[in-house]
Design an enzyme around this catalytic site. Structure first.
Site, PDB file in Angstrom:
ATOM      1  N   ASP A  75     -88.877  -3.166  49.770  1.00 56.22           N
ATOM      2  CA  ASP A  75     -87.888  -3.236  48.681  1.00 56.22           C
ATOM      3  C   ASP A  75     -88.052  -2.058  47.719  1.00 56.22           C
ATOM      4  OD1 ASP A  75     -87.089  -5.636  49.812  1.00 56.22           O
ATOM      5  OD2 ASP A  75     -88.485  -6.786  48.575  1.00 56.22           O
ATOM      6  N   ASN A  88     -86.281  -2.081  59.224  1.00 54.67           N
ATOM      7  CA  ASN A  88     -87.586  -1.701  59.752  1.00 54.67           C
ATOM      8  C   ASN A  88     -87.533  -1.915  61.272  1.00 54.67           C
ATOM      9  OD1 ASN A  88     -87.986  -4.425  60.277  1.00 54.67           O
ATOM     10  ND2 ASN A  88     -89.343  -4.747  58.529  1.00 54.67           N
TER      11      ASN A  88
HETATM   12  O1  RIB Z   1     -89.684  -8.320  50.458  1.00 60.37           O
HETATM   13  C1  RIB Z   1     -90.522  -9.164  49.701  1.00 60.37           C
HETATM   14  C2  RIB Z   1     -89.735 -10.303  49.175  1.00 60.37           C
HETATM   15  O2  RIB Z   1     -89.291 -11.102  50.254  1.00 60.37           O
HETATM   16  C3  RIB Z   1     -90.502 -11.236  48.282  1.00 60.37           C
HETATM   17  O3  RIB Z   1     -90.368 -10.912  46.933  1.00 60.37           O
HETATM   18  C4  RIB Z   1     -89.920 -12.607  48.623  1.00 60.37           C
HETATM   19  O4  RIB Z   1     -89.342 -13.251  47.537  1.00 60.37           O
HETATM   20  C5  RIB Z   1     -88.928 -12.353  49.727  1.00 60.37           C
HETATM   21  O5  RIB Z   1     -87.656 -12.230  49.249  1.00 60.37           O
END
Ligand code: RIB
Length: 311
Positions: free
Chosen positions: A255, A189
């Site tokens: 994610d 990002n």
């Molecule tokens: O990107 C979000 C994640 O960042 C969360 O699930 C937390 O555990 C960290 O890893």
């Protein structure tokens, strides 16, 4: 649906955490105590989140990582099983599993502290062996919540097998040049890009993006939050916008993007469609609370995939 293979094989080498999420109107100042509005415990870790998103879309996903010997480990193994993510290569090590206390403010912005625990103890040789054991693996994803040397070993093994290597340099940290050299895709990002590049890069400045992309081996794909994503090609920056949504919790949206993009790539959808799938999955996730709990269900993911990739 124009998939080359119904179930592309994907490996995620990365973190597993328990997310402890406090919702609050505003975050406290130093020395201040405030009353929050809600609390949720959920399954997280950038690696596990990406694995779950890819699995929801129909990928055959294996997780490579480590959990501790605490109560969180058993809960996490059960969750991976429910999500259809293979956990045969998730080790159990002495000590605590990874945890992530998270604050989410009204409007959906989050602040996260990751305490890695077992994530720091993934073994590089075991990770490489795990990747080598995966017949037909098409894509291997890594992040920066486990030691970079582990991801490096796994990516080298992936390269030997002809699998695409996708590095999401999160949370932001300076990168081992050897890891960058064996990555096919780099997905930062804005903050992460600045740290890796060693200078702030204006995301509206195509020339600056092209200059940086030309200086590294992997293809550069920058996530732009609510503005979508930018794929940097040889001589142009392809900006792919996101639909407007009202976010309630942005935790794990990055994610969702990476897991869905990797699925799309591994499924042979082509990079632009894979990016669109990533953006749609991330935008969808911010409309629900939590991390993995905010991701499209398998039915919703199928519908989303049909809408993006079905033509
Ligand atoms: O990107 C979000 C994640 O960042 C969360 O699930 C937390 O555990 C960290 O890893």
């Amino acid at each position: 649906m124009p998939l080359q293979n119904d179930s592309p094989v994907i490996a995620v080498v990365g973190s597993l955490n328990i997310d402890l999420i406090a919702y609050t109107e505003r975050v406290p100042d130093a020395g201040e105590t405030i009353i929050g509005t809600d609390f949720r415990m959920g399954f997280g870790g950038k690696g596990a989140n990406q694995a779950v998103m890819a699995a929801r879309l129909g990928g055959r996903v294996s997780m490579v990582g480590a959990l501790g010997d605490d109560v969180y480990a058993g809960m996490t193994f059960d969750n991976l099983d429910r999500q259809g993510v293979d956990a045969a290569h998730v080790a159990r090590v002495p000590g605590s599993s990874g945890v992530a206390p998270i604050w989410v403010e009204a409007g959906g912005q989050n602040r996260i502290i990751v305490v890695p625990g077992a994530n720091d103890r993934v073994d590089p040789d075991a990770a490489a062996d795990a990747v080598r054991s995966m017949a037909g693996v098409r894509a291997v994803i890594g992040q920066l919540e486990i030691p970079q040397r582990v991801t490096l070993a796994a990516f080298r093994a992936a390269r030997d097998l002809g699998a695409a290597t996708i590095l999401n340099p999160a949370p932001a940290a300076s990168l081992d040049p050897a890891l960058l050299a064996v990555s096919d895709w780099l997905i930062p990002n804005e903050t992460e890009l600045g740290l890796i590049a060693g200078e702030r890069i204006d995301l509206d400045d195509d020339a600056a993006l092209l200059r940086y992309a030309g200086s590294i081996a992997p293809r550069l794909l920058v996530t732009l939050g609510e503005r979508g994503a930018a794929v940097v090609r040889d001589d142009l920056v392809d900006r792919i916008p996101a639909d407007r949504v009202t976010p309630v919790d942005t935790t794990g949206a990055g994610d969702a993007f990476v897991g869905a993009f990797a699925f799309g790539l591994a499924a042979g959808l082509g990079d632009v469609v894979a990016v669109r799938l990533g953006i749609a999955s991330a935008s969808d996730s911010v409309t629900r609370h939590g991390t993995q709990s905010s991701y499209a269900s398998p039915d919703q993911a199928r519908e989303l995939l049909g809408r993006i990739a079905g033509g």
